[in-house]
Design a protein around this motif. Sequence first.
Motif, short mmCIF file in Angstrom:
data_model
loop_
_atom_site.label_atom_id
_atom_site.label_comp_id
_atom_site.label_asym_id
_atom_site.label_seq_id
_atom_site.Cartn_x
_atom_site.Cartn_y
_atom_site.Cartn_z
N SER A 199 0.89 -1.16 0.00
CA SER A 199 0.00 0.00 0.00
C SER A 199 0.92 1.20 0.00
CB SER A 199 -0.93 0.02 1.22
OG SER A 199 -0.19 0.09 2.42
N ASP A 200 0.37 2.39 -0.09
CA ASP A 200 1.19 3.60 -0.05
C ASP A 200 1.20 4.15 1.37
OD1 ASP A 200 2.81 5.65 -1.05
OD2 ASP A 200 1.58 5.91 -2.84
N HIS A 207 -0.71 3.17 5.13
CA HIS A 207 -1.69 2.38 4.39
C HIS A 207 -2.78 3.24 3.71
CE1 HIS A 207 0.27 -1.04 6.12
NE2 HIS A 207 -0.03 -0.66 7.34
N PRO A 209 -4.16 4.37 -0.47
CA PRO A 209 -4.14 3.78 -1.81
C PRO A 209 -2.84 4.08 -2.57
CG PRO A 209 -6.28 4.73 -1.38
CD PRO A 209 -5.40 5.16 -0.25
N LEU A 210 -2.42 3.15 -3.39
CA LEU A 210 -1.23 3.33 -4.20
C LEU A 210 -1.33 4.60 -5.04
CD1 LEU A 210 -0.67 -0.35 -5.42
CD2 LEU A 210 0.72 0.92 -3.76
N LEU A 233 -2.23 -6.65 -1.65
CA LEU A 233 -2.72 -5.28 -1.61
C LEU A 233 -3.48 -5.08 -0.31
CD1 LEU A 233 -4.02 -4.97 -5.28
CD2 LEU A 233 -1.85 -4.17 -4.37
N HIS A 248 -6.20 0.95 -5.81
CA HIS A 248 -5.01 0.10 -5.93
C HIS A 248 -4.89 -0.45 -7.35
CE1 HIS A 248 -3.42 0.09 -1.96
NE2 HIS A 248 -4.23 -0.81 -1.41
N TYR A 251 -4.26 2.08 -10.18
CA TYR A 251 -2.87 2.53 -10.20
C TYR A 251 -1.97 1.49 -10.86
CZ TYR A 251 1.75 4.10 -8.85
OH TYR A 251 3.06 4.51 -8.90
#
Length: 263
Positions: A199-200, A207, A209-210, A233, A248, A251
């Motif tokens: 995750s971003d 955590h 979204p990417l 993910l 996710h 992206y």
Amino acid sequence: MKLFIASSLCWDYHPNEVITIAKENGLHGVELWAEHIYYHQANPAEIRIHAEKESIELTLHASSWDLNICSINKGIQEQSIAELKKSIDLASALGALHMTFHPGRLTVKKYLVDEHMRALVTNTKRLLEYAAVREVVLSVEMMEPIAKEILTEPKAMNYFLEQVGGGLQVTFDIAHTPLEESNQIYLKELQRVNSIHVSDSKRDQYHVPLGEGEINLEEILPCLAEKDLPIVLEGMDTGRSLFFLKKHLNYLHKEWKERKRSI
């Protein structure tokens, strides 16, 4: 790349529905969260049958909320071990590839560190013995560098693995790596990695979204694409829209499309 989704991204959906969602999106597997299964009072035998029918592989994220297997409070420590043994039984019933669990943490930050570590090693060995009888592979997750967490960087994790001995694997989470550090280097240095959470992350929030955080995804995603491991993910989404999962996947689709264009 073996893309999995964490069932926490689809919290309001029954675990069998999460498996169907993974299948419909062309994914390889699902990392079921134990709390998610308990929340829906789902039958692990039925989940296993449905996953086999859909050709979806399963891993399990053990119970972790409110638990601490090296707490100074012996009652908390023993109850945490009991809950993780319950998760091991669940992983066995599901036929999961492995079970990821969180290591213990300090009860009070910066105090009695050696005592916590001794308990962590001892109790992890107990869990490994229990899991071996049930033919469940255990994978300990390297945590984010926040107050009270103990295993937050490769050197500490590798030393812990030496103390515990063979059998224990590692789950690497790219969102737990400090933004000023390199995920690529962390992944290279870490021993026994058998699962990777994706995750971003932002400086004030883990955590996301990417593409909505500050992780150098262009550096780490090509490395992950070469791994023959579950790439999970992650995120938490209690709604029905699946917006987090969709972000996710959107992206990643865009990333791979742009990468192909550049070749």
